[in-house]
Enzyme design. Structure first.
Site, mmCIF file in Angstrom:
data_model
loop_
_atom_site.group_PDB
_atom_site.id
_atom_site.type_symbol
_atom_site.label_atom_id
_atom_site.label_comp_id
_atom_site.label_asym_id
_atom_site.label_seq_id
_atom_site.Cartn_x
_atom_site.Cartn_y
_atom_site.Cartn_z
ATOM 1 N N SER A 207 0.623 -1.031 0.204
ATOM 2 C CA SER A 207 0.181 0.036 -0.340
ATOM 3 C C SER A 207 0.991 1.497 0.285
ATOM 4 C CB SER A 207 -0.771 -0.196 1.716
ATOM 5 O OG SER A 207 0.080 -0.590 2.411
ATOM 6 N N HIS B 91 -5.860 -3.533 -1.847
ATOM 7 C CA HIS B 91 -5.518 -2.623 -2.505
ATOM 8 C C HIS B 91 -5.532 -3.338 -3.916
ATOM 9 C CE1 HIS B 91 -5.290 0.880 0.141
ATOM 10 N NE2 HIS B 91 -4.334 -0.071 0.756
ATOM 11 N N LYS C 152 -12.756 -0.501 0.342
ATOM 12 C CA LYS C 152 -11.596 0.253 -0.322
ATOM 13 C C LYS C 152 -12.113 0.732 -1.967
ATOM 14 C CE LYS C 152 -7.267 -0.193 1.298
ATOM 15 N NZ LYS C 152 -8.064 -0.369 2.980
#
Length: 397
Positions: A186, A214, A245
């Site tokens: 990340s 991610h 996310k």
């Protein structure tokens, strides 16, 4: 007692400020989107948002909001219970089934966050007869989850396959071995070499776990994450991830894995057994997100175009950006105080970004972590680059 401690804590806080490492919180008074309204902690008013994990721009998507509103009427606000008592609804099971199918795994179990998901895996599966082999730059939740386990702990240098093989050779006496890696790291936007990791796991009879927080939703041809990108969906044993996310930006996490692993987690995983169920409104909205992700590549293509444009323009302007094609685009600054000041200057110019410094990243590697979104327009991206150039000049660089 606290009066004796107060001065020490205040001194520590002063030291953090003096080192340029203090992390102020900005308050926004609008939905998470390509532009947000800052109400406190910075220049008030609307600014372009380049620091959220809202990769697909779904946090305020009208269809997702409509699904959430409908779910409130149908399912209520919250479960007020854990899953095995009276905290499981049809919508939770439906989301688990959808995630399993989407990720190509046999079963899925929901958690209140991916932090909890990672905190609940290692202690359940491993004991002092076993070994866990972790990438050095794995997320803090993986590190903390490993600490809860009695397994022997081994670490390999970031994405270093030779070091990973050495750790596998050194742990051949273990009953079980689990290799764990972030799918995308990340702070750097680097992608783990999953195919090669799976090859080593096959050679040394180890399991593979990937935290794909991610990546899921936008990495891979169908948005199924780094296992899809590398063609190893059938070779990864455990996938953890978040709904917070790309998949809507709310909260909640999951473990998608082999059927027997998920069954054991339901019986023994402490964050699952002792935390309230995921709010039904989030589960229902996440189902709508999966509909949107599966039916079209449009958002993924727009995100990729925005990412390529930003990386190209910033490189042309002379900024150092870590290589890659992920929408995490770290603009390397080096000095922590300078990174913090640059973020302030950018906010004054209408671009909301955050400076990252120690302990989030190593000393001397402070950066502005820019994150692109499908919600950004081409004009938004160009404006952000222009703001970087102007802020750099104001900083005297």
């Amino acid at each position: 007692m606290f009066d004796n401690v107060r001065a020490d804590i205040a001194t520590t806080l002063d030291e953090i400020r003096e080192a340029g490492l203090f992390k102020p919180e900005r308050v926004i008074g609008s939905p998470q989107s390509a532009a947000v309204t800052v109400t406190a902690g910075g220049r008030p008013g609307e600014v372009l948002n380049f620091c959220a994990n809202n990769y697909l721009g779904l946090a305020d998507h009208p269809e997702v909001l409509a699904a959430a509103k409908d779910a409130l009427d149908r399912w209520g606000y919250g479960m007020a219970s854990v899953r095995f008592i009276c905290g499981t609804q049809d919508v939770h099971k439906e989301l688990e089934d959808r995630l399993s199918a989407f990720l190509g795994q046999e079963d899925t179990i929901l958690y209140s966050s991916c932090f909890d998901a990672n905190g609940g895996v290692f202690e359940t599966l491993l004991d002092d007869r076993d070994a866990v082999i972790s990438d050095a730059l794995n997320h803090a939740s993986i590190i903390d989850g490993i600490r809860l386990s009695k397994a022997r702990r081994h670490r390999y240098a970031n994405r270093d396959l030779a070091d990973l093989e050495k750790q596998l050779q050194d742990t051949q006496d273990a009953r079980r071995r689990l290799i764990v890696t972030d799918g995308v790291f990340s702070m750097d936007g680097y992608v783990a070499p999953l195919r090669e990791i799976c090859d080593l796991a096959d050679r040394y009879d180890a399991m593979v776990m990937v935290d794909d927080s991610h990546a899921v939703g936008f990495v891979g041809a169908g948005g199924r994450g780094t296992p899809e990108l590398h063609g190893v969906m059938d070779r990864v044993d455990i996938i953890t991830g978040t709904l917070g996310k790309a998949l809507g930006g709310a909260s909640g996490g999951y473990v998608a894995a082999r059927r027997e692993i998920v069954a054991l987690l339901r019986q023994r995983s402490r964050p699952y057994l002792f935390s309230n169920s995921l709010a039904p409104v989030i589960a229902a909205a996440s189902l709508k997100v999966l509909d949107l992700v599966e039916k079209s590549n449009e958002l993924r293509e727009r995100l990729a175009a925005n990412t390529a444009l930003f990386r190209t323009r910033m490189t042309e302007a002379g900024f150092e950006i870590l290589p890659g094609d992920h929408p995490i685009a770290p603009v390397m600054i080096g000095d922590a105080a300078k990174a913090g000041r640059l973020a302030e200057l950018l906010l004054e110019r209408g671009v909301y970004v955050i400076g990252f410094s120690y302990p989030v990243v190593p000393h001397g590697q402070a950066r502005i972590r820019v994150q692109l979104s499908a919600a950004h327009s081409t004009e938004d991206v160009e404006r952000a680059v222009a703001a970087f150039v102007d802020a750099r000049a104001a900083l005297g660089e």
